[in-house]
Write a protein that holds these residues in place. Structure first.
Motif, PDB file in Angstrom:
ATOM      1  N   SER A  14       2.802 126.731 -24.470  1.00  0.00           N
ATOM      2  CA  SER A  14       3.113 126.136 -25.550  1.00  0.00           C
ATOM      3  C   SER A  14       2.180 125.038 -26.048  1.00  0.00           C
ATOM      4  O   SER A  14       1.733 124.994 -27.236  1.00  0.00           O
ATOM      5  N   PHE A  15       1.780 124.376 -24.930  1.00  0.00           N
ATOM      6  CA  PHE A  15       0.739 123.082 -25.295  1.00  0.00           C
ATOM      7  C   PHE A  15      -0.429 123.760 -25.941  1.00  0.00           C
ATOM      8  O   PHE A  15      -1.341 123.204 -26.623  1.00  0.00           O
ATOM      9  N   HIS A  16      -0.830 125.056 -25.546  1.00  0.00           N
ATOM     10  CA  HIS A  16      -2.065 125.658 -25.912  1.00  0.00           C
ATOM     11  C   HIS A  16      -1.840 126.606 -27.331  1.00  0.00           C
ATOM     12  O   HIS A  16      -2.407 126.394 -28.243  1.00  0.00           O
ATOM     13  N   ASP A  17      -0.673 127.360 -27.250  1.00  0.00           N
ATOM     14  CA  ASP A  17      -0.370 128.473 -28.225  1.00  0.00           C
ATOM     15  C   ASP A  17      -0.060 127.697 -29.616  1.00  0.00           C
ATOM     16  O   ASP A  17      -0.365 128.458 -30.569  1.00  0.00           O
ATOM     17  N   LEU A  18       0.807 126.481 -29.609  1.00  0.00           N
ATOM     18  CA  LEU A  18       0.997 125.864 -30.838  1.00  0.00           C
ATOM     19  C   LEU A  18       0.011 124.638 -30.942  1.00  0.00           C
ATOM     20  O   LEU A  18       0.463 123.978 -32.079  1.00  0.00           O
ATOM     21  N   SER A  19      -1.012 124.406 -30.250  1.00  0.00           N
ATOM     22  CA  SER A  19      -1.896 123.439 -30.681  1.00  0.00           C
ATOM     23  C   SER A  19      -3.169 123.780 -31.426  1.00  0.00           C
ATOM     24  O   SER A  19      -3.390 124.956 -31.771  1.00  0.00           O
ATOM     25  N   ASP A  20      -3.890 122.722 -32.039  1.00  0.00           N
ATOM     26  CA  ASP A  20      -4.968 123.122 -32.571  1.00  0.00           C
ATOM     27  C   ASP A  20      -6.236 123.806 -31.822  1.00  0.00           C
ATOM     28  O   ASP A  20      -7.173 124.080 -32.175  1.00  0.00           O
ATOM     29  N   ARG A  21      -5.682 124.035 -30.419  1.00  0.00           N
ATOM     30  CA  ARG A  21      -6.999 124.598 -29.682  1.00  0.00           C
ATOM     31  C   ARG A  21      -6.531 126.151 -29.393  1.00  0.00           C
ATOM     32  O   ARG A  21      -7.154 126.696 -28.571  1.00  0.00           O
ATOM     33  N   ARG A  22      -5.568 126.553 -30.145  1.00  0.00           N
ATOM     34  CA  ARG A  22      -4.894 127.768 -29.873  1.00  0.00           C
ATOM     35  C   ARG A  22      -6.184 129.073 -30.024  1.00  0.00           C
ATOM     36  O   ARG A  22      -5.953 130.195 -29.425  1.00  0.00           O
TER      37      ARG A  22
END
Length: 498
Positions: free
Chosen positions: A185-193
């Protein structure tokens, strides 16, 4: 408390309760069941605080926050919602809400937060939403990160606060709690997705494998699974890669580092399993994921969520009966969410009808953990509504995390021999099946139930030293290692305190 509070909620009862509580506290209150009415009040300059629900008949309360801030930059907004998911918490944070509370909320808690909002009126440090930034709604809605329990809500708030911060994150917790899901979720929900995502495990320890994982994650996220399980050389190579990113020409493409570990990462450092210099590079902020037993009230909604997800993946559509729900809630789930998901998928496949019965849930739990299921039969009564007829026998406390650690039943003498205790549990297990025999494979299931707590207690007694543990048990060290792997037992080396 002083000020005017604007309340928007489509539930009349909630509007009434909040209006009465805030009025008694000294506030002036305007309440409505419409977001459009709320917007008119805001544009007219009314209110010092907004309390809004999310799902309203004429819109979404979180979606309205940017309009509220555009009209009144200094007007704080508290979001209340029955949508108790990590996505709701993140969206409320990104929209610069003053605070977020899940329903049902504690009224005194809400009053404290309302007082804080009215006292501060303006939060100049709040980030202004970036126009055009995609919202996390596009993230996978099947992520099992739901929960109303305070431990889960604290987790959601922490994730929301550091989601886009330029800090490495270490996610700590027991096996099966969902650490990898939180990490994802730290990837999928962030601006790095939209950038790369790569996973580094103990199977990827060569210099080439570590370098390839870094290349795939450039500008995105690198997930490092259990770095304490890496060898010393692999940890050194990982440190070298991180240092090269930090000072090299590709620094702007350095991925965010997210790692998972056991519940006590500092103990791993103290035991020498995790290098201190690697730990401090990975633990910019540590996020603890609670075990399922720490959020018992979340088990029924989580079970229903997992059944719905199983149906979406092609399994039969099922619902839980009240009796099945009580049994499942009473079980301690030593395997945490992973064990619960496996149980729900099994019940979705094996249940005879659209509703899973109490007997079907009992059988499935017995197949997973026969001794634990035997004690759950009495414990489940604690979770059921109290009937008008008094129970003929005393009820027991909620199920303990493991059978070996369970307190004796009221009928069991405190000085009973182990064989007597096991005999009583086994007899209860057979009695649960009435005239039918238990499912085949009982011998191996019983041995596993006894073997796991025996190994865990022996490891604890020897400070995690596998050689001493094997000697204590009288088995070969390789045999012990295989059993630890098969039973998914995490080993932490430490000094034994005498």
């Amino acid at each position: 408390m002083d000020g005017t509070v604007l309340i928007a909620d489509d539930d009349r009862t909630i509007r009434t309760v909040l209006t009465q509580a805030l009025t008694r506290a000294g506030c002036r209150v305007h309440a409505t069941g419409s977001l459009s009415q709320l917007q008119r009040w805001v544009e007219e300059g009314r209110g010092d605080l907004v309390i809004t629900d999310v799902m309203m008949p004429d819109g979404n309360g979180i979606d309205m926050i940017p309009a509220i801030r555009k009209a009144r930059q200094d007007l704080p907004v508290i979001v209340i919602s029955a949508q108790n998911t990590i996505v709701t918490a993140i969206r409320a944070t990104e929209a610069a809400a003053f605070d977020y509370l899940p329903k049902p909320f504690d009224l005194p808690d809400l009053m404290v937060r309302a007082n804080q909002a009215l006292s501060r009126r303006s939060r100049k440090s709040d980030p202004v939403p970036v126009p055009g930034l995609p919202t996390p709604e596009a993230a996978d809605p099947t992520l099992p990160l739901i929960g109303h329990a305070p431990a889960m809500q604290n987790l959601f708030r922490m994730v929301a606060r550091v989601l886009n911060a330029d800090l490495p994150v270490m996610i700590a917790g027991e096996a099966g709690v969902g650490k990898t899901v939180v990490a994802r979720s730290f990837h999928d929900l962030s601006d790095r997705r939209d950038a790369g995502f790569a996973v580094l495990t103990s199977a990827d320890l060569s210099e080439e494998a570590i370098a390839r994982a870094g290349e795939r994650a450039a500008g995105g996220t690198l997930l490092i699974e259990d770095p304490a399980g890496f060898g010393t050389a692999a940890q050194a190579r990982l440190i070298g890669l991180i240092e090269a990113w930090e000072v090299g020409p590709g620094r702007n493409q350095m991925p965010r580092l997210v790692s998972t570990t056991g519940p006590e990462p500092q103990a791993e450092v103290a035991a020498g399993r995790l290098r201190a210099d690697l730990y401090y590079r990975l633990a910019g902020v540590t996020v603890a994921v609670p075990p399922l037993r720490a959020r018992v009230d979340d088990i029924p909604p989580l079970a229903r969520h997992l059944l719905a997800r199983a149906a979406a993946q092609g399994l039969p559509q099922r619902a839980l009966s009240d009796g099945a729900t009580a049994l499942i809630r009473a079980y301690a789930f030593p395997g945490n969410v992973r064990e619960l998901e496996n149980l729900m998928r099994r019940l979705a496949l094996t249940a005879a009808g659209a509703e899973i019965t109490e007997a079907e849930a009992r059988t499935a739990l017995a197949e997973s953990a026969p001794l634990a299921a035997a004690s759950i039969a009495a414990n489940a009564a604690v979770s059921r509504p109290v009937s008008a007829t008094p129970a003929p026998t005393p009820t027991h406390q909620a199920a303990a995390p493991s059978v070996a650690a369970s307190a004796p039943s009221v009928a069991e003498p405190a000085n009973a021999r182990l064989s007597q205790s096991v005999e009583m549990h086994l007899q209860r297990y057979f009695d649960l099946h009435g005239d039918q025999l238990p499912p085949p494979g009982l011998y191996d299931r019983i041995l596993r139930e006894i073997e796991k707590p025996l190994l865990e207690i022996a490891l604890d007694a020897t400070g995690g030293n596998q050689l001493r543990c094997a000697d204590l048990l009288g088995i070969n060290r390789n045999t012990l290692r295989k059993k630890l792997t098969d039973l998914n037992i995490e080993v932490t080396r430490r000094r034994k305190l005498m």
